[in-house]
Design an enzyme around this catalytic site. Structure first.
Site, mmCIF file in Angstrom:
data_model
loop_
_atom_site.group_PDB
_atom_site.id
_atom_site.type_symbol
_atom_site.label_atom_id
_atom_site.label_comp_id
_atom_site.label_asym_id
_atom_site.label_seq_id
_atom_site.Cartn_x
_atom_site.Cartn_y
_atom_site.Cartn_z
ATOM 1 N N HIS A 147 0.990 -1.209 -0.056
ATOM 2 C CA HIS A 147 -0.049 0.108 0.044
ATOM 3 C C HIS A 147 0.912 1.222 0.156
ATOM 4 O O HIS A 147 2.141 1.043 0.080
ATOM 5 C CB HIS A 147 -1.072 -0.011 1.180
ATOM 6 C CG HIS A 147 -2.090 -0.828 1.188
ATOM 7 N ND1 HIS A 147 -1.863 -2.397 1.345
ATOM 8 C CD2 HIS A 147 -3.315 -0.653 0.718
ATOM 9 C CE1 HIS A 147 -3.049 -2.986 1.540
ATOM 10 N NE2 HIS A 147 -3.873 -1.981 0.866
ATOM 11 N N LYS A 151 -0.027 4.392 4.850
ATOM 12 C CA LYS A 151 -1.024 3.661 5.380
ATOM 13 C C LYS A 151 -0.334 3.191 6.627
ATOM 14 O O LYS A 151 0.801 2.621 6.622
ATOM 15 C CB LYS A 151 -1.230 2.432 4.504
ATOM 16 C CG LYS A 151 -2.468 1.406 4.924
ATOM 17 C CD LYS A 151 -2.633 0.479 4.021
ATOM 18 C CE LYS A 151 -3.978 -0.509 4.500
ATOM 19 N NZ LYS A 151 -5.068 0.118 4.976
#
Length: 235
Positions: A147, A151
């Site tokens: 990600h 994140k």
């Protein structure tokens, strides 16, 4: 079930809420009768009535509430759906054990779908993972998720959900996480045996897929019997 499902968007000022408002306008199977945010400035935006969280009980009649809010705002929308006998689709994260227990109780009275990821592709992937785990007993199972660098949760909620699917098939998954650049989301589930391996991969390139999946779920959840549903049940 009516041709156009009446939706209430709860958490309308957030990124997902804004995507739901924008993408619902492209569909002919649903319409939005109200949008709920923590605070309200303008009372009507693009023809949609706006309500503050404190005004939740004053929203018009709806068939399904689509909730992408905060954990502290989840209890009131669940209670409202139970009170009115309407379905709930929720992707609100950070729910505690008491809130998860409340979902189970509510499912005795209304249809409820809570998911960590509303990608239709991930819903299919989760089924494939369970089937592969059952068909390949004793193989190593590893889940690698990637990600964007901002994140914070590690591993992702989607990776953990895929791990649950693997466990249901009899595998014992291990996890690895990568955080880099602006990656929307990638999930690799690998099954490795002696001399061979199977890789199942999902890559997201737009966050709109999550809003589209939630609208897909809402359109198909309305009118269903009470119970807890998974996104893959509504494909």
């Amino acid at each position: 079930m009516s041709a156009s499902i009446r939706l209430l968007i709860h958490g309308a000022s957030g990124r997902m809420g804004q995507a739901l408002l924008r993408l619902c306008a492209e569909r002919d199977d649903c319409s939005i009768v109200g949008a709920v945010s923590r605070k309200v400035g303008q009372r009507v935006i693009d023809g949609i009535p706006q309500f503050a969280s404190s005004e939740l009980h004053g929203v018009p009649d709806f068939d399904v509430a689509v909730d992408f809010s905060l954990a502290e705002a989840f209890d009131p929308i669940l209670a409202l759906c139970v009170e009115r006998g309407t379905a709930l689709v929720s992707g609100t994260t950070g729910l505690d054990e008491s809130q998860r227990a409340a979902i189970v109780r509510a499912a005795d009275r209304i249809p409820v779908l809570w998911a960590a990821n509303f990608s239709l592709g991930v819903a299919v992937l989760s089924e494939l993972v369970e089937r592969a785990a059952a068909a390949l007993p004793g193989w190593d199972c590893d889940i690698v998720e990637s990600h964007h660098s901002g994140k914070k949760d590690d591993p992702s909620g989607t990776a953990l959900a895929l791990g649950e699917s693997a466990q249901q098939g009899g595998a014992q998954p291990r996890y690895a996480s990568l955080r880099a650049g602006d990656i929307v989301g990638e999930h690799l589930v690998q099954f490795a045996g002696v001399g061979e391996r199977v890789e199942l991969i999902h890559r997201a390139t737009s966050r709109d897929i999550f809003a589209r999946g939630a609208l897909h779920a809402a359109a198909r959840l309305s009118g269903r019997p009470p119970g807890i549903y998974r996104l893959r049940d509504l494909l």
